[in-house]
Design a protein around this motif. Structure first.
Motif, PDB file in Angstrom:
ATOM      1  N   ASP A   1       0.864  -1.171   0.000  1.00  0.00           N
ATOM      2  CA  ASP A   1       0.000   0.000   0.000  1.00  0.00           C
ATOM      3  C   ASP A   1       0.908   1.231   0.000  1.00  0.00           C
ATOM      4  O   ASP A   1       1.675   1.451   0.944  1.00  0.00           O
ATOM      5  N   GLU A   2       0.832   2.046  -1.042  1.00  0.00           N
ATOM      6  CA  GLU A   2       1.760   3.165  -1.173  1.00  0.00           C
ATOM      7  C   GLU A   2       1.586   4.201  -0.068  1.00  0.00           C
ATOM      8  O   GLU A   2       2.484   5.022   0.153  1.00  0.00           O
ATOM      9  N   LYS A   3       0.465   4.169   0.630  1.00  0.00           N
ATOM     10  CA  LYS A   3       0.284   5.088   1.757  1.00  0.00           C
ATOM     11  C   LYS A   3       1.268   4.800   2.887  1.00  0.00           C
ATOM     12  O   LYS A   3       1.478   5.637   3.761  1.00  0.00           O
ATOM     13  N   LEU A   4       1.875   3.611   2.871  1.00  0.00           N
ATOM     14  CA  LEU A   4       2.857   3.264   3.894  1.00  0.00           C
ATOM     15  C   LEU A   4       4.246   3.814   3.574  1.00  0.00           C
ATOM     16  O   LEU A   4       5.150   3.726   4.409  1.00  0.00           O
ATOM     17  N   ILE A   5       4.413   4.371   2.396  1.00  0.00           N
ATOM     18  CA  ILE A   5       5.725   4.852   1.953  1.00  0.00           C
ATOM     19  C   ILE A   5       5.778   6.369   2.107  1.00  0.00           C
ATOM     20  O   ILE A   5       4.960   7.096   1.525  1.00  0.00           O
ATOM     21  N   ASP A   6       6.723   6.858   2.889  1.00  0.00           N
ATOM     22  CA  ASP A   6       6.844   8.300   3.135  1.00  0.00           C
ATOM     23  C   ASP A   6       6.950   9.081   1.833  1.00  0.00           C
ATOM     24  O   ASP A   6       6.324  10.140   1.678  1.00  0.00           O
ATOM     25  N   LEU A   7       7.761   8.582   0.913  1.00  0.00           N
ATOM     26  CA  LEU A   7       7.990   9.290  -0.340  1.00  0.00           C
ATOM     27  C   LEU A   7       6.676   9.482  -1.099  1.00  0.00           C
ATOM     28  O   LEU A   7       6.403  10.569  -1.631  1.00  0.00           O
ATOM     29  N   HIS A   8       5.857   8.453  -1.130  1.00  0.00           N
ATOM     30  CA  HIS A   8       4.578   8.557  -1.827  1.00  0.00           C
ATOM     31  C   HIS A   8       3.659   9.554  -1.117  1.00  0.00           C
ATOM     32  O   HIS A   8       2.993  10.371  -1.773  1.00  0.00           O
ATOM     33  N   ARG A   9       3.609   9.504   0.198  1.00  0.00           N
ATOM     34  CA  ARG A   9       2.742  10.420   0.943  1.00  0.00           C
ATOM     35  C   ARG A   9       3.137  11.876   0.702  1.00  0.00           C
ATOM     36  O   ARG A   9       2.278  12.751   0.548  1.00  0.00           O
ATOM     37  N   LEU A  10       4.441  12.133   0.664  1.00  0.00           N
ATOM     38  CA  LEU A  10       4.896  13.495   0.425  1.00  0.00           C
ATOM     39  C   LEU A  10       4.549  13.952  -0.989  1.00  0.00           C
ATOM     40  O   LEU A  10       4.195  15.122  -1.198  1.00  0.00           O
ATOM     41  N   ASN A  11       4.648  13.061  -1.957  1.00  0.00           N
ATOM     42  CA  ASN A  11       4.272  13.422  -3.326  1.00  0.00           C
ATOM     43  C   ASN A  11       2.791  13.773  -3.409  1.00  0.00           C
ATOM     44  O   ASN A  11       2.401  14.723  -4.107  1.00  0.00           O
ATOM     45  N   VAL A  12       1.969  13.011  -2.700  1.00  0.00           N
ATOM     46  CA  VAL A  12       0.531  13.299  -2.682  1.00  0.00           C
ATOM     47  C   VAL A  12       0.271  14.658  -2.045  1.00  0.00           C
ATOM     48  O   VAL A  12      -0.538  15.459  -2.544  1.00  0.00           O
ATOM     49  N   ARG A  13       0.959  14.948  -0.948  1.00  0.00           N
ATOM     50  CA  ARG A  13       0.772  16.232  -0.273  1.00  0.00           C
ATOM     51  C   ARG A  13       1.249  17.386  -1.157  1.00  0.00           C
ATOM     52  O   ARG A  13       0.634  18.465  -1.178  1.00  0.00           O
ATOM     53  N   SER A  14       2.335  17.183  -1.881  1.00  0.00           N
ATOM     54  CA  SER A  14       2.836  18.229  -2.771  1.00  0.00           C
ATOM     55  C   SER A  14       1.817  18.540  -3.863  1.00  0.00           C
ATOM     56  O   SER A  14       1.568  19.711  -4.185  1.00  0.00           O
ATOM     57  N   ARG A  15       1.242  17.490  -4.443  1.00  0.00           N
ATOM     58  CA  ARG A  15       0.229  17.707  -5.482  1.00  0.00           C
ATOM     59  C   ARG A  15      -0.981  18.443  -4.919  1.00  0.00           C
ATOM     60  O   ARG A  15      -1.547  19.327  -5.574  1.00  0.00           O
ATOM     61  N   ARG A  16      -1.372  18.077  -3.714  1.00  0.00           N
ATOM     62  CA  ARG A  16      -2.515  18.738  -3.074  1.00  0.00           C
ATOM     63  C   ARG A  16      -2.220  20.217  -2.844  1.00  0.00           C
ATOM     64  O   ARG A  16      -3.095  21.078  -3.067  1.00  0.00           O
ATOM     65  N   ALA A  17      -1.014  20.527  -2.415  1.00  0.00           N
ATOM     66  CA  ALA A  17      -0.648  21.924  -2.172  1.00  0.00           C
ATOM     67  C   ALA A  17      -0.700  22.733  -3.467  1.00  0.00           C
ATOM     68  O   ALA A  17      -1.182  23.877  -3.473  1.00  0.00           O
ATOM     69  N   ARG A  18      -0.234  22.151  -4.563  1.00  0.00           N
ATOM     70  CA  ARG A  18      -0.283  22.867  -5.841  1.00  0.00           C
ATOM     71  C   ARG A  18      -1.726  23.129  -6.265  1.00  0.00           C
ATOM     72  O   ARG A  18      -2.039  24.198  -6.806  1.00  0.00           O
ATOM     73  N   GLU A  19      -2.584  22.147  -6.056  1.00  0.00           N
ATOM     74  CA  GLU A  19      -3.997  22.333  -6.388  1.00  0.00           C
ATOM     75  C   GLU A  19      -4.596  23.486  -5.581  1.00  0.00           C
ATOM     76  O   GLU A  19      -5.330  24.322  -6.117  1.00  0.00           O
ATOM     77  N   LEU A  20      -4.275  23.522  -4.289  1.00  0.00           N
ATOM     78  CA  LEU A  20      -4.805  24.591  -3.436  1.00  0.00           C
ATOM     79  C   LEU A  20      -4.310  25.958  -3.896  1.00  0.00           C
ATOM     80  O   LEU A  20      -5.076  26.937  -3.904  1.00  0.00           O
TER      81      LEU A  20
END
Length: 245
Positions: A68-87
């Motif tokens: 589950d990629e949610k267990l990988i820090d790198l993946h979580r940070l990429n998701v957060r970065s994309r969310r920040a750009r959207e905001l």
């Protein structure tokens, strides 16, 4: 080996990719056999049952880490970065700030202190670039919210370590203008000028000129400050980057 599997989670990593990563210069004759042994040891350590959170499966040509990629820090940070750009694109700077603070604070150097091969070296550089972009986006959010002092404190250190990042230089100048501190030391453009000398056919970046001489809100206060900078010999335009580089 495990680091490369994690970086490419849920994707097939070929045996040849693993060999190139483990022995980029001169792989031993037993390289493929060694990869098979390493993989078998990892599979025993992680488990191979369908209920395991992470397991390595052998497939034709290589191996795949199922996780589950949610267990990988790198993946979580990429998701957060994309969310920040959207905001930020939606004009929701206040909501983007805590997300970006989390990304900037958590984005430690990938596999710091470990010798890695070409694939993980490229991944490490990508993570570094992502963190720098997030930091710059955070300072842009601070400027949108009328908090230039917060932006200046971040950008001073950032520019000192990354003097060739043109966007950071522009953001720092924008932040200094917003603070109204005409006497503050300006970012040095010398490293960028050396990187892109006029004699090479490069010219000052258009957005730098547009920003410095046609900034948002050309009020009388800014014109007065600009006049003081000119009288004091402050150089506001310099060859800091190449368009189309």
């Amino acid at each position: 080996m495990f680091a490369l599997l994690v970086a490419r989670a849920n994707r097939l990593v070929t045996v040849h990719d693993l060999v190139d990563e483990l022995w980029p210069d001169a792989p031993p004759r037993s390289a493929i056999a060694n990869v098979r042994t390493y993989a078998a040891n990892l599979r025993r350590s992680l488990g191979s049952g369908a209920d395991d959170e992470a397991r390595i499966v052998r497939e034709p040509g290589g191996y795949r880490l199922l996780i589950d990629e949610k267990l990988i820090d790198l993946h979580r940070l990429n998701v957060r970065s994309r969310r920040a750009r959207e905001l930020m694109r939606e004009g929701r700077s206040a909501q983007a700030v805590p997300v970006l603070v989390e990304v900037v604070g958590a984005a430690a150097p990938l596999l710091a202190g470990l010798a890695v091969g070409p694939a993980l070296t490229a991944q490490r550089e990508a993570v570094s670039q992502e963190r720098q972009a997030a930091l710059e986006l955070l300072t842009e959010a601070y400027l949108d919210l009328g908090r230039p002092e917060s932006a200046v404190s971040l950008l001073r250190d950032h520019v000192s370590h990354q003097p060739l990042r043109e966007r950071a230089q522009c953001l720092l100048m924008r932040a200094l203008i917003q603070t109204g501190d005409a006497g503050a030391p300006w970012p040095s453009t010398a490293p960028l000028a050396r990187r892109c000398p006029i004699s090479s056919g490069c010219h000052p970046a258009r957005r730098w000129n547009d920003f410095v001489w046609r900034p948002p809100g050309r009020d009388a206060g800014f014109r007065n400050r600009r006049a003081r900078w000119r009288r004091s010999g402050v150089v506001l335009i310099s060859a800091i980057g190449c368009r189309g580089r």
